[in-house]
Design a protein around this motif. Structure first.
Motif, mmCIF file in Angstrom:
data_model
loop_
_atom_site.group_PDB
_atom_site.id
_atom_site.type_symbol
_atom_site.label_atom_id
_atom_site.label_comp_id
_atom_site.label_asym_id
_atom_site.label_seq_id
_atom_site.Cartn_x
_atom_site.Cartn_y
_atom_site.Cartn_z
ATOM 1 N N GLU A 61 52.439 43.918 42.001
ATOM 2 C CA GLU A 61 51.335 42.968 42.027
ATOM 3 C C GLU A 61 50.182 43.453 42.901
ATOM 4 O O GLU A 61 49.107 42.860 42.888
ATOM 5 C CB GLU A 61 51.819 41.607 42.526
ATOM 6 C CG GLU A 61 52.789 40.908 41.574
ATOM 7 C CD GLU A 61 53.129 39.507 42.042
ATOM 8 O OE1 GLU A 61 52.516 39.052 43.032
ATOM 9 O OE2 GLU A 61 53.979 38.864 41.411
ATOM 10 N N ARG A 62 50.395 44.521 43.656
ATOM 11 C CA ARG A 62 49.368 45.003 44.569
ATOM 12 C C ARG A 62 48.759 46.325 44.095
ATOM 13 O O ARG A 62 48.217 47.105 44.889
ATOM 14 C CB ARG A 62 49.949 45.165 45.974
ATOM 15 C CG ARG A 62 50.711 43.931 46.461
ATOM 16 C CD ARG A 62 51.298 44.139 47.840
ATOM 17 N NE ARG A 62 50.278 44.018 48.878
ATOM 18 C CZ ARG A 62 50.012 42.889 49.520
ATOM 19 N NH1 ARG A 62 50.674 41.771 49.218
ATOM 20 N NH2 ARG A 62 49.082 42.848 50.462
ATOM 21 N N ALA A 63 48.843 46.565 42.777
ATOM 22 C CA ALA A 63 48.413 47.849 42.219
ATOM 23 C C ALA A 63 46.943 48.148 42.492
ATOM 24 O O ALA A 63 46.566 49.300 42.693
ATOM 25 C CB ALA A 63 48.681 47.875 40.709
ATOM 26 N N PHE A 64 46.107 47.124 42.499
ATOM 27 C CA PHE A 64 44.673 47.354 42.648
ATOM 28 C C PHE A 64 44.181 47.118 44.080
ATOM 29 O O PHE A 64 42.978 47.198 44.337
ATOM 30 C CB PHE A 64 43.895 46.435 41.698
ATOM 31 C CG PHE A 64 44.115 46.747 40.238
ATOM 32 C CD1 PHE A 64 43.506 47.842 39.653
ATOM 33 C CD2 PHE A 64 44.949 45.951 39.468
ATOM 34 C CE1 PHE A 64 43.703 48.132 38.313
ATOM 35 C CE2 PHE A 64 45.151 46.230 38.130
ATOM 36 C CZ PHE A 64 44.539 47.325 37.541
ATOM 37 N N GLU A 65 45.098 46.851 44.982
ATOM 38 C CA GLU A 65 44.703 46.469 46.341
ATOM 39 C C GLU A 65 43.893 47.561 47.039
ATOM 40 O O GLU A 65 42.950 47.265 47.787
ATOM 41 C CB GLU A 65 45.944 46.121 47.163
ATOM 42 C CG GLU A 65 45.622 45.601 48.546
ATOM 43 C CD GLU A 65 46.874 45.172 49.292
ATOM 44 O OE1 GLU A 65 46.743 44.417 50.250
ATOM 45 O OE2 GLU A 65 47.985 45.603 48.896
ATOM 46 N N ARG A 66 44.232 48.801 46.795
ATOM 47 C CA ARG A 66 43.567 49.900 47.499
ATOM 48 C C ARG A 66 42.304 50.386 46.780
ATOM 49 O O ARG A 66 41.571 51.208 47.304
ATOM 50 C CB ARG A 66 44.541 51.077 47.664
ATOM 51 C CG ARG A 66 45.740 50.749 48.536
ATOM 52 C CD ARG A 66 46.784 51.838 48.469
ATOM 53 N NE ARG A 66 47.126 52.202 47.097
ATOM 54 C CZ ARG A 66 47.902 51.462 46.304
ATOM 55 N NH1 ARG A 66 48.397 50.326 46.739
ATOM 56 N NH2 ARG A 66 48.161 51.860 45.065
ATOM 57 N N LEU A 67 42.037 49.846 45.598
ATOM 58 C CA LEU A 67 40.854 50.256 44.845
ATOM 59 C C LEU A 67 39.691 49.330 45.223
ATOM 60 O O LEU A 67 39.221 48.515 44.424
ATOM 61 C CB LEU A 67 41.125 50.213 43.337
ATOM 62 C CG LEU A 67 41.896 51.409 42.754
ATOM 63 C CD1 LEU A 67 43.337 51.444 43.260
ATOM 64 C CD2 LEU A 67 41.898 51.364 41.229
ATOM 65 N N SER A 68 39.232 49.475 46.435
ATOM 66 C CA SER A 68 38.264 48.532 47.004
ATOM 67 C C SER A 68 36.878 48.616 46.385
ATOM 68 O O SER A 68 36.067 47.699 46.548
ATOM 69 C CB SER A 68 38.157 48.757 48.515
ATOM 70 O OG SER A 68 37.807 50.109 48.797
ATOM 71 N N GLN A 83 49.327 39.915 37.237
ATOM 72 C CA GLN A 83 49.225 39.317 38.567
ATOM 73 C C GLN A 83 48.574 40.254 39.579
ATOM 74 O O GLN A 83 48.169 39.821 40.666
ATOM 75 C CB GLN A 83 50.628 38.920 39.066
ATOM 76 C CG GLN A 83 51.288 37.832 38.234
ATOM 77 C CD GLN A 83 50.456 36.563 38.181
ATOM 78 O OE1 GLN A 83 49.938 36.117 39.207
ATOM 79 N NE2 GLN A 83 50.337 35.974 36.999
ATOM 80 N N SER A 84 48.457 41.523 39.195
ATOM 81 C CA SER A 84 47.829 42.473 40.108
ATOM 82 C C SER A 84 46.359 42.150 40.330
ATOM 83 O O SER A 84 45.739 42.642 41.280
ATOM 84 C CB SER A 84 47.980 43.895 39.578
ATOM 85 O OG SER A 84 47.376 44.024 38.299
ATOM 86 N N MET A 85 45.785 41.312 39.475
ATOM 87 C CA MET A 85 44.393 40.912 39.643
ATOM 88 C C MET A 85 44.194 40.059 40.895
ATOM 89 O O MET A 85 43.070 39.829 41.332
ATOM 90 C CB MET A 85 43.914 40.148 38.411
ATOM 91 C CG MET A 85 43.550 41.017 37.228
ATOM 92 S SD MET A 85 42.105 42.044 37.501
ATOM 93 C CE MET A 85 40.832 40.805 37.637
ATOM 94 N N ASN A 86 45.301 39.563 41.449
ATOM 95 C CA ASN A 86 45.199 38.790 42.698
ATOM 96 C C ASN A 86 44.580 39.624 43.810
ATOM 97 O O ASN A 86 44.032 39.082 44.776
ATOM 98 C CB ASN A 86 46.575 38.291 43.135
ATOM 99 C CG ASN A 86 47.100 37.200 42.226
ATOM 100 O OD1 ASN A 86 46.333 36.442 41.655
ATOM 101 N ND2 ASN A 86 48.419 37.149 42.062
ATOM 102 N N TYR A 87 44.687 40.927 43.691
ATOM 103 C CA TYR A 87 44.196 41.827 44.729
ATOM 104 C C TYR A 87 43.059 42.715 44.214
ATOM 105 O O TYR A 87 42.814 43.786 44.746
ATOM 106 C CB TYR A 87 45.349 42.703 45.241
ATOM 107 C CG TYR A 87 46.495 41.897 45.809
ATOM 108 C CD1 TYR A 87 46.487 41.502 47.141
ATOM 109 C CD2 TYR A 87 47.564 41.513 45.005
ATOM 110 C CE1 TYR A 87 47.535 40.755 47.669
ATOM 111 C CE2 TYR A 87 48.618 40.762 45.520
ATOM 112 C CZ TYR A 87 48.595 40.390 46.856
ATOM 113 O OH TYR A 87 49.625 39.641 47.369
ATOM 114 N N ILE A 88 42.361 42.236 43.186
ATOM 115 C CA ILE A 88 41.309 43.043 42.585
ATOM 116 C C ILE A 88 40.081 43.100 43.489
ATOM 117 O O ILE A 88 39.820 42.175 44.279
ATOM 118 C CB ILE A 88 40.918 42.486 41.201
ATOM 119 C CG1 ILE A 88 40.233 43.559 40.347
ATOM 120 C CG2 ILE A 88 40.030 41.265 41.344
ATOM 121 C CD1 ILE A 88 41.128 44.687 39.930
#
Length: 373
Positions: A61-68, A83-88
């Motif tokens: 779910e945190r796949a995009f967290e580091r793509l700031s 659900q990875s969009m939670n950290y988009i």
């Protein structure tokens, strides 16, 4: 715009090395995308665009967290956890996905393409968080039944495409809060029965496409307030009744009534219309009128002088033209109107037209073959 971004991104990709994909600006190779999304320790702040056309396996779910700095994301493959969009990234501007992700943090999203999402039944409440969204494409979402009330929070929405959503029964009344809406496409929404009264607040609406809304019965009275509506397409609305008081006659430039086989005004008793209601002649800015396929229409009354294009082709019962065409640059199409009387034919022949198009030549050939010219 989305295709231009993809093309631009691919050109950049060609200039980048294959090592350390997290340092790239655009990613389009599945192996590189999988590596970046799966590595929870890599620094991927350089990535601003991802274009994934193949399936992958990325369940975190945190796949995009580091793509700031991610601004453009297109996912046509399967395997990425919605659900990875939670950290988009809040810098995301364009999103194209065949799944419905959570948009809770997508506050700066401007364009969202969700067309052909066959799993979508109801638009998520999280759409209301995309307060800067300008374009929403939900076309061909064949199972979509209704929109979330939170769509009203998307006050900057300018274009809404719901075409071919064949199970869409109603639009949320909150759609009226989208005061900046300029264009709405409801073509082939065959289950849509009526439009919400709240449309009166969409005062910036310029174009409404209701083609083949075959269950649509009436237009709301509140549409009278749409003072900027210039294009209204009602082609194939076979159940539609039209009350002239429900349409702002002063603003329309283009009106398409073709194949409206049961069209009637509230003042008419017949469902097989033989004459157009006189209110059409009072649309002072009307430039294009399409009556194609109105098979029971027998006569045509005086039209506004502003009309520059009239398509009355395949009006098989049309006999009389109780009018004159005063615009010297008008384009007329009476193809397959074989019941026209001689006076009507003479009127068409002697009306000066700006261009002799293929359609005009076809019409003359048809009438010559039928011994009418």
């Amino acid at each position: 715009m989305a295709e231009l971004l993809v093309h631009f991104g691919r050109n950049i990709v060609r200039e980048q090395s294959d090592s350390q994909p997290g340092k790239h600006q655009f990613l389009n190779k599945p192996i590189d995308i999988h590596e970046v999304l799966s590595d929870d320790k890599s620094d991927s702040g350089s990535v601003i665009g991802i274009d994934l056309n193949e399936d992958t396996e990325c369940t975190t779910e945190r796949a995009f967290e580091r793509l700031s700095n991610l601004q453009f994301l297109r996912i046509f493959g399967k395997g990425v956890n919605p659900q990875s969009m939670n950290y988009i990234s809040q810098k995301l501007r364009v999103l194209i996905w065949l799944e419905l992700p959570d948009l809770s943090t997508a506050t700066n999203l401007q364009k969202f393409y969700l067309s052909y999402c066959s799993r979508l039944v109801e638009l998520s409440l999280s759409i209301g968080n995309a307060i800067n969204l300008q374009k929403l494409d939900l076309s061909h979402c064949s199972r979509l039944v209704k929109l979330s009330l939170s769509i009203g929070n998307v006050i900057n929405l300018q274009k809404l495409d719901l075409s071919h959503c064949s199970r869409l029964v109603e639009l949320s009344s909150s759609i009226g809060s989208a005061v900046n809406l300029q264009e709405i496409n409801l073509e082939y929404c065959s289950s849509l029965v009526r439009l919400p009264f709240s449309f009166e607040n969409a005062v910036n609406l310029e174009s409404m496409n209701l083609k083949y809304c075959s269950s649509l019965v009436e237009l709301p009275f509140s549409m009278r307030n749409l003072g900027r509506l210039s294009k209204l397409e009602l082609k194939g609305c076979s159940m539609l009744e039209v009350n002239q008081a429900n349409i702002n006659l002063e603003s329309l430039d283009e009106l398409d009534l073709s194949d409206c086989s049961s069209l009637k005004s509230y003042h008419e008793s017949s469902t097989d219309i033989q004459e157009l209601d006189p209110w059409i002649g009072r649309i002072s800015r009307l430039q294009k009128l399409v009556l194609k396929g109105m098979k029971k229409l027998t006569s045509l009354q005086q039209l506004p002088d502003s009309v520059v294009e009239l398509d009355a082709s395949h009006c098989f019962s049309l006999e009389r033209l109780d009018c004159t065409f005063r615009n010297p640059g008008i384009h007329l199409n009476f193809k397959s109107c074989f019941e026209l009387n001689q006076e009507a034919i003479d009127l068409i022949i002697h009306t000066p037209m700006m261009n002799i198009t293929e359609m005009n030549i076809t019409w003359k050939t048809e009438f010559t073959n039928h011994g009418r010219l």
